[in-house]
Motif scaffolding. Structure first.
Motif, PDB file in Angstrom:
ATOM      1  N   SER A 136       0.772  -1.215   0.026  1.00  0.00           N
ATOM      2  CA  SER A 136      -0.055   0.184  -0.008  1.00  0.00           C
ATOM      3  C   SER A 136       0.778   1.129  -0.128  1.00  0.00           C
ATOM      4  O   SER A 136       0.622   2.288  -0.581  1.00  0.00           O
ATOM      5  CB  SER A 136      -0.897  -0.023   1.051  1.00  0.00           C
ATOM      6  N   CYS A 137       1.838   1.284   0.818  1.00  0.00           N
ATOM      7  CA  CYS A 137       2.769   2.207   0.837  1.00  0.00           C
ATOM      8  C   CYS A 137       3.385   2.487  -0.671  1.00  0.00           C
ATOM      9  O   CYS A 137       3.729   3.681  -0.796  1.00  0.00           O
ATOM     10  CB  CYS A 137       3.906   2.152   2.019  1.00  0.00           C
ATOM     11  N   ALA A 139       2.183   1.679  -3.492  1.00  0.00           N
ATOM     12  CA  ALA A 139       1.182   2.032  -4.369  1.00  0.00           C
ATOM     13  C   ALA A 139       0.778   3.644  -4.128  1.00  0.00           C
ATOM     14  O   ALA A 139       0.618   4.371  -5.345  1.00  0.00           O
ATOM     15  CB  ALA A 139      -0.217   1.154  -4.409  1.00  0.00           C
ATOM     16  N   LEU A 140       0.770   4.062  -3.005  1.00  0.00           N
ATOM     17  CA  LEU A 140       0.452   5.198  -2.712  1.00  0.00           C
ATOM     18  C   LEU A 140       1.618   6.393  -2.483  1.00  0.00           C
ATOM     19  O   LEU A 140       1.311   7.745  -2.466  1.00  0.00           O
ATOM     20  CB  LEU A 140      -0.295   5.453  -1.296  1.00  0.00           C
ATOM     21  N   GLY A 141       2.748   5.813  -2.701  1.00  0.00           N
ATOM     22  CA  GLY A 141       3.941   6.911  -3.121  1.00  0.00           C
ATOM     23  C   GLY A 141       4.326   7.207  -1.634  1.00  0.00           C
ATOM     24  O   GLY A 141       4.854   8.375  -1.295  1.00  0.00           O
ATOM     25  N   ALA A 142       4.424   6.610  -0.655  1.00  0.00           N
ATOM     26  CA  ALA A 142       4.779   7.064   0.684  1.00  0.00           C
ATOM     27  C   ALA A 142       6.195   7.019   0.473  1.00  0.00           C
ATOM     28  O   ALA A 142       7.021   6.211  -0.040  1.00  0.00           O
ATOM     29  CB  ALA A 142       4.501   5.931   1.758  1.00  0.00           C
TER      30      ALA A 142
END
Length: 231
Positions: A136-137, A139-142
């Motif tokens: 998720s990180c 994919a979300l660009g964290a």
């Protein structure tokens, strides 16, 4: 680069096995074992120290040959095809594996973007949940995922058959001893903190996030994101 041939499950091979399966040994040697094209590419691109490459001589792709030729290592190991099959966690045996050195964790080492986004994950106890969080990180660009407290072994994810797609080295991961220490570090760096809490009264979607932000996420028993409140 110097190369050692391995034809049996000798002491050197057994060390590779324990790096894959034994958490205590990984931290004793300060090394972990990685396989997979994407993981190895990202390890090199993101400056991880590759101590050794492992491979069988037969049938290497041009990519693998180029990695062996260009990546600086201390020692490479040429195994038999059968030994590579036994060591690999993948159904289709990896043609290339790497022994990578763990690195010291410090927030100041993270190359933050102009609008940084950091996620804090306190004491993850399940490999699947941590793998999901890493993806998720990604994919979300964290910019970074900080793990706090005693949790599942981050480095074991690199070779997990059940969650192979969690083998990401492109998300900068940090290990910190306690949530309080992580919170202190990110606030000292000028971040505000948004945290999920069962008693929260404000939904995250209604919070105005304009400043540098670290987010601490939690889910309820139904695996649904719960209300959020600002600390």
């Amino acid at each position: 680069m110097a190369e050692v041939n391995i034809f049996s499950k000798n002491a050197t091979y057994q060390k590779f096995e324990v790096l894959k399966t034994n958490r205590n040994k990984r931290y004793k040697y300060n090394e972990f074992l990685v396989e997979g094209v994407r993981s190895l590419k990202e390890a090199v691109q993101n400056g991880w120290k590759i101590k050794s490459l492992l491979y069988a001589r037969e049938g290497l792709s041009d990519w693998a040959k180029d990695m062996i030729r260009t990546v600086k290592t201390e020692m490479n190991y040429c195994l038999t095809k059968e030994l590579m099959q036994d060591l690999s966690s993948k159904e289709d045996t990896s043609e290339l594996m790497a022994v990578i050195e763990m690195r010291e964790d410090a927030l100041e080492d993270v190359n933050l973007s102009k609008t940084p986004f950091i996620v804090l994950f306190d004491r993850p106890s399940n490999k699947g949940n941590l793998g999901t969080m890493i993806r998720s990180c990604d994919a979300l660009g964290a910019d970074a995922l900080i793990l706090t407290g005693h949790s599942v072994d981050l480095y074991a994810l690199r070779n997990n058959k059940k969650h192979p797609s969690s083998e990401n080295l492109d998300v900068f991961l940090l290990l910190m001893s306690a949530l309080a220490a992580a919170a202190a570090a990110v606030t000292a760096a000028g971040f505000g903190i948004r945290a999920a809490d069962a008693l929260g009264t404000v939904f995250l979607g209604f919070v105005n996030i304009e400043s540098r932000t670290a987010y601490n996420g939690q889910k309820n028993s139904n695996n649904q994101i719960i209300n959020h409140r600002l600390f």
